[in-house]
Design a protein around this motif. Structure first.
Motif, PDB file in Angstrom:
ATOM      1  N   LEU A 106       0.886  -1.352  -0.046  1.00 16.43           N
ATOM      2  CA  LEU A 106      -0.052  -0.027   0.162  1.00 16.43           C
ATOM      3  C   LEU A 106       0.943   1.147  -0.035  1.00 16.43           C
ATOM      4  N   THR A 107       0.632   2.118  -0.869  1.00 15.48           N
ATOM      5  CA  THR A 107       1.404   3.282  -1.156  1.00 15.48           C
ATOM      6  C   THR A 107       0.893   4.305  -1.235  1.00 15.48           C
ATOM      7  N   PRO A 108       0.933   5.760  -0.835  1.00 17.76           N
ATOM      8  CA  PRO A 108       0.271   6.956  -1.015  1.00 17.76           C
ATOM      9  C   PRO A 108       0.070   6.913  -2.668  1.00 17.76           C
ATOM     10  N   GLY A 109      -1.057   7.713  -2.959  1.00 17.26           N
ATOM     11  CA  GLY A 109      -1.290   7.963  -4.456  1.00 17.26           C
ATOM     12  C   GLY A 109      -0.330   8.592  -5.135  1.00 17.26           C
ATOM     13  N   LEU A 110      -0.054   8.239  -6.350  1.00 19.25           N
ATOM     14  CA  LEU A 110       1.082   8.955  -7.165  1.00 19.25           C
ATOM     15  C   LEU A 110       0.642  10.235  -7.745  1.00 19.25           C
ATOM     16  N   ILE A 111       1.588  11.264  -7.847  1.00 16.05           N
ATOM     17  CA  ILE A 111       1.159  12.520  -8.201  1.00 16.05           C
ATOM     18  C   ILE A 111       2.004  12.843  -9.649  1.00 16.05           C
TER      19      ILE A 111
ATOM     20  N   SER B 221      -7.710   6.766 -16.994  1.00 15.45           N
ATOM     21  CA  SER B 221      -6.426   6.109 -17.427  1.00 15.45           C
ATOM     22  C   SER B 221      -5.363   6.582 -16.708  1.00 15.45           C
ATOM     23  N   PHE B 222      -5.480   7.924 -16.195  1.00 14.74           N
ATOM     24  CA  PHE B 222      -4.219   8.184 -15.050  1.00 14.74           C
ATOM     25  C   PHE B 222      -4.595   7.425 -14.064  1.00 14.74           C
ATOM     26  N   LEU B 223      -5.863   7.149 -13.466  1.00 17.04           N
ATOM     27  CA  LEU B 223      -5.754   6.394 -12.218  1.00 17.04           C
ATOM     28  C   LEU B 223      -5.545   4.885 -12.447  1.00 17.04           C
ATOM     29  N   TYR B 224      -5.539   4.379 -13.698  1.00 14.81           N
ATOM     30  CA  TYR B 224      -5.294   2.984 -14.073  1.00 14.81           C
ATOM     31  C   TYR B 224      -3.879   2.541 -13.608  1.00 14.81           C
ATOM     32  N   TYR B 225      -2.993   3.813 -13.685  1.00 14.55           N
ATOM     33  CA  TYR B 225      -1.532   3.500 -13.321  1.00 14.55           C
ATOM     34  C   TYR B 225      -1.390   4.107 -11.870  1.00 14.55           C
ATOM     35  N   GLY B 226      -2.141   4.347 -11.316  1.00 12.53           N
ATOM     36  CA  GLY B 226      -2.187   4.752  -9.857  1.00 12.53           C
ATOM     37  C   GLY B 226      -2.103   6.245  -9.616  1.00 12.53           C
ATOM     38  N   TYR B 227      -2.209   7.290 -10.416  1.00 15.00           N
ATOM     39  CA  TYR B 227      -1.915   8.555 -10.530  1.00 15.00           C
ATOM     40  C   TYR B 227      -3.285   9.331  -9.880  1.00 15.00           C
ATOM     41  N   THR B 228      -3.351   9.475  -8.596  1.00 14.73           N
ATOM     42  CA  THR B 228      -4.700   9.935  -7.946  1.00 14.73           C
ATOM     43  C   THR B 228      -4.414  11.513  -7.739  1.00 14.73           C
ATOM     44  N   THR B 229      -3.513  12.274  -8.252  1.00 11.02           N
ATOM     45  CA  THR B 229      -3.616  13.671  -8.248  1.00 11.02           C
ATOM     46  C   THR B 229      -2.590  14.020  -9.503  1.00 11.02           C
TER      47      THR B 229
ATOM     48  N   ASN C 261       6.762  15.693  -4.625  1.00 11.41           N
ATOM     49  CA  ASN C 261       5.617  16.564  -5.289  1.00 11.41           C
ATOM     50  C   ASN C 261       4.912  17.159  -4.507  1.00 11.41           C
ATOM     51  N   ALA C 262       4.403  16.658  -3.393  1.00 11.17           N
ATOM     52  CA  ALA C 262       3.602  17.161  -2.443  1.00 11.17           C
ATOM     53  C   ALA C 262       4.237  18.398  -1.618  1.00 11.17           C
ATOM     54  N   ARG C 263       5.384  18.330  -1.270  1.00  8.97           N
ATOM     55  CA  ARG C 263       5.977  19.367  -0.619  1.00  8.97           C
ATOM     56  C   ARG C 263       6.306  20.470  -1.376  1.00  8.97           C
ATOM     57  N   THR C 264       7.044  20.087  -2.518  1.00  3.61           N
ATOM     58  CA  THR C 264       7.205  21.177  -3.428  1.00  3.61           C
ATOM     59  C   THR C 264       6.183  22.142  -4.049  1.00  3.61           C
ATOM     60  N   PHE C 265       4.902  21.426  -4.345  1.00  6.07           N
ATOM     61  CA  PHE C 265       3.681  22.161  -4.523  1.00  6.07           C
ATOM     62  C   PHE C 265       2.782  22.487  -3.627  1.00  6.07           C
ATOM     63  N   LYS C 266       3.320  22.290  -2.168  1.00  7.49           N
ATOM     64  CA  LYS C 266       2.658  22.811  -1.122  1.00  7.49           C
ATOM     65  C   LYS C 266       1.339  22.083  -0.736  1.00  7.49           C
ATOM     66  N   LEU C 267       1.310  20.521  -1.111  1.00  2.06           N
ATOM     67  CA  LEU C 267       0.288  20.038  -0.906  1.00  2.06           C
ATOM     68  C   LEU C 267       0.478  18.980   0.170  1.00  2.06           C
TER      69      LEU C 267
ATOM     70  N   ALA D  49       0.357  18.829   3.226  1.00  2.51           N
ATOM     71  CA  ALA D  49      -0.710  19.104   4.306  1.00  2.51           C
ATOM     72  C   ALA D  49      -1.933  17.868   4.154  1.00  2.51           C
ATOM     73  N   ASP D  50      -1.920  17.507   2.816  1.00  2.00           N
ATOM     74  CA  ASP D  50      -2.981  16.479   2.452  1.00  2.00           C
ATOM     75  C   ASP D  50      -2.479  15.203   1.597  1.00  2.00           C
ATOM     76  N   LEU D  51      -1.463  15.272   0.961  1.00  2.00           N
ATOM     77  CA  LEU D  51      -0.958  14.460   0.270  1.00  2.00           C
ATOM     78  C   LEU D  51       0.478  13.928   0.401  1.00  2.00           C
ATOM     79  N   GLY D  52       0.945  12.638  -0.208  1.00  2.00           N
ATOM     80  CA  GLY D  52       2.347  12.642  -0.425  1.00  2.00           C
ATOM     81  C   GLY D  52       2.674  11.198   0.841  1.00  2.00           C
ATOM     82  N   THR D  53       2.120  11.275   1.684  1.00  2.00           N
ATOM     83  CA  THR D  53       2.475  10.167   2.603  1.00  2.00           C
ATOM     84  C   THR D  53       1.269   9.376   2.981  1.00  2.00           C
ATOM     85  N   ILE D  54       1.498   8.255   3.762  1.00  2.00           N
ATOM     86  CA  ILE D  54       0.494   7.531   4.702  1.00  2.00           C
ATOM     87  C   ILE D  54       0.536   7.823   6.038  1.00  2.00           C
ATOM     88  N   GLU D  55      -0.346   9.050   6.353  1.00  2.00           N
ATOM     89  CA  GLU D  55      -0.193   9.339   7.609  1.00  2.00           C
ATOM     90  C   GLU D  55      -1.688   9.742   8.283  1.00  2.00           C
ATOM     91  N   ALA D  56      -2.130   9.555   9.431  1.00  2.00           N
ATOM     92  CA  ALA D  56      -3.412  10.122   9.878  1.00  2.00           C
ATOM     93  C   ALA D  56      -3.433  11.772   9.523  1.00  2.00           C
TER      94      ALA D  56
END
Length: 485
Positions: free
Chosen positions: A74-79, A113-121, A429-435, A437-444
């Motif tokens: 299980l991984t975070p969604g890809l960006i 098609s983006f989702l098919y390869y795991g790109y959730t953002t 990607n999450a840190r560089t684009f200031k996202l 707080a919501d994305l990029g890792t598996i955390e509560a």
């Protein structure tokens, strides 16, 4: 006592309004901030967010829907932080407008098609149509979409130069006025309305998270396009900082990337495949190494976008359109059309009437330079941010989803480690684009965008083609349900 009763009542109300819970268990957690702890665990989702992460054995919460991951990863969604959603691969805008039914079928499938390869953002770097972006967001299954708003272009420069002069300033309406070109700008456009600050403000007002600029003298039959000066770029930089926007700059040459780095860029939107007078150097020249060192030290986001060149090379690759993944990502009618002479219209522009072999050889030198730059930055552990430029041009070699997988394969072959690629597509990607707080890792607390893979992305690049299940804001979808119908 009143405060205690109030707190208890709020707690009861919060619990009563909570949505259904999903307990994903029997998975190996692969989160980029804890790559030293790839271990079995479970994740609890509620109201589109992760509310609990357990490493080791844990009991399922009462009433939660249990999903058995069967030992998968299980991984975070890809960006993918560099897409162009409005463009149809293999079609000009005029063709897409003429073949509306086929284009509409493509746009229906494209988010899946983006989702098919795991790109959730995805992040659209040139969102010229807010109406279209909203349409993608309204589709039943789609990645989270962020954007840079309308690109901030320099008057008569790239990419506005490709629009006819009579429509250029309406098609690319967010432009920077250049007094030196006053005779080439319609008089109805007033200089005071098209300053760098006004352009950035328009992007901010449109709800964007970044602003996209360009330093490009051109290519093909356009090689002397106007570009902004360091002083103008400094105004853009100041305005972007003031409005809290990430500054992204298109530039694929040593000259362009030097300009952007000197000006304080946040993200370089391409790799460096043009070295100018140094093109013939067999190794990365010292001058370029010095610039790459600065990019690495400053943690500037770097998007190699290798599929820009490989996507063009698809026209001289006889096997590309026979890739077994394509029927799962494109409508049947569109794939059939791309295999016709009409669907190959862009090949002449790519090959410029050379033979296929000559065209392939002509692309090898830029690719060689690009690989060497990637390898050098990888050794410096630079801040790679994963982006594909899908599609980079009217090429059918940049198909959503597959283009990301091919980009990852090429980055790995160029010298990036599996851990670097994984971080680039998640936490970087999450840190560089200031996202972040919501994305990029598996955390509560993070949005429940998750991908279940059969194999580990830290063990084999092919893991990115072993996606089994995708969660978008807590909504579960099996990969086979994302394929084109």
């Amino acid at each position: 006592m009143k405060s205690l009763y109030l707190a208890l009542s709020l707690l009861v109300c919060a619990h009563a309004s909570a949505g259904p819970q999903t307990w994903i268990t029997n998975v190996k957690l692969v989160s980029p901030e804890k790559l030293d702890r790839i271990e079995s665990g479970s994740v609890l989702i509620e109201d589109q967010r992760i509310i609990r992460v357990e490493r080791g054995a844990a009991k399922a919460p009462k009433g939660a829907l249990t999903v058995d991951g069967k030992g998968g990863y299980l991984t975070p969604g890809l960006i993918d932080s560099h897409v162009h959603l409005l463009a149809v691969p293999g079609m000009s805008f005029e063709q897409a407008d003429h073949m509306k039914a086929m284009a509409a079928e493509y746009f229906t499938q494209m988010p899946r098609s983006f989702l098919y390869y795991g790109y959730t953002t995805v992040i659209d770097l040139a969102a010229g149509s807010r109406e279209f972006i909203d349409m993608v967001k309204a589709s039943p299954l789609h990645p989270d979409v962020y954007d840079c708003g309308a690109p901030l272009v320099f008057a008569n420069g790239y990419p506005s130069s490709y629009a006819p002069p009579e429509t250029r300033f309406t098609t690319f309406s967010n432009f920077i006025y250049d007094p030196a070109q006053a005779d080439k700008i319609p008089s109805r456009f007033k200089p005071e309305d098209y300053t760098p600050a006004k352009g950035v403000a328009r992007v901010k007002a449109d709800g964007a998270i970044c602003v996209k600029t360009h330093f490009e003298h051109g290519f093909g039959n356009q090689r002397n396009l106007p570009v902004m000066s360091p002083a103008v770029y400094a105004e853009v930089r100041a305005a972007a900082s003031k409005d809290g926007l990430v500054l992204v700059t298109h530039g694929n040459s040593f000259e362009a990337q030097t300009f952007a780095v000197n000006g304080g860029v946040d993200v370089l939107a391409h790799g460096m495949w043009h070295w100018g007078a140094l093109n013939k150097s067999p190794q990365v020249p010292d001058e370029i190494k010095l610039l790459l060192d600065r990019i690495a030290e400053r943690r500037i986001g770097y998007q190699p976008t290798m599929q820009v060149l490989y996507g063009l090379r698809a026209y001289v690759d006889p096997d590309y359109l026979n890739n077994p993944a394509l029927p799962k990502l494109l409508p049947k009618s569109m794939l059939a059309w791309l295999k016709t002479p009409e669907g190959n219209w862009f090949k002449q522009e790519v090959t410029e009437d050379d033979t296929d072999e000559a065209a392939r050889q002509g692309m090898e030198e830029p690719l060689r330079r690009q690989r060497q730059v990637v390898a050098y930055l990888a050794k410096k552990d630079a801040n790679f941010v994963f982006g594909t430029d899908t599609p980079s041009s009217p090429t059918y070699g940049n198909i959503p989803g597959l283009n990301g997988y091919l980009e990852m394969r090429n980055l790995h072959l160029a010298g990036m480690s599996l851990a670097q690629i994984f971080k680039a597509a998640t936490i970087n990607n999450a840190r560089t684009f200031k996202l972040d707080a919501d994305l990029g890792t598996i955390e509560a607390g993070k949005v429940a965008n998750l991908v279940l893979m059969k194999t580990s992305p830290l063990a084999d690049i092919a893991a990115y083609d072993s996606v089994q299940t995708v969660w978008i804001r807590g909504k579960q979808t099996a990969r086979e349900n994302l394929a084109a119908r």
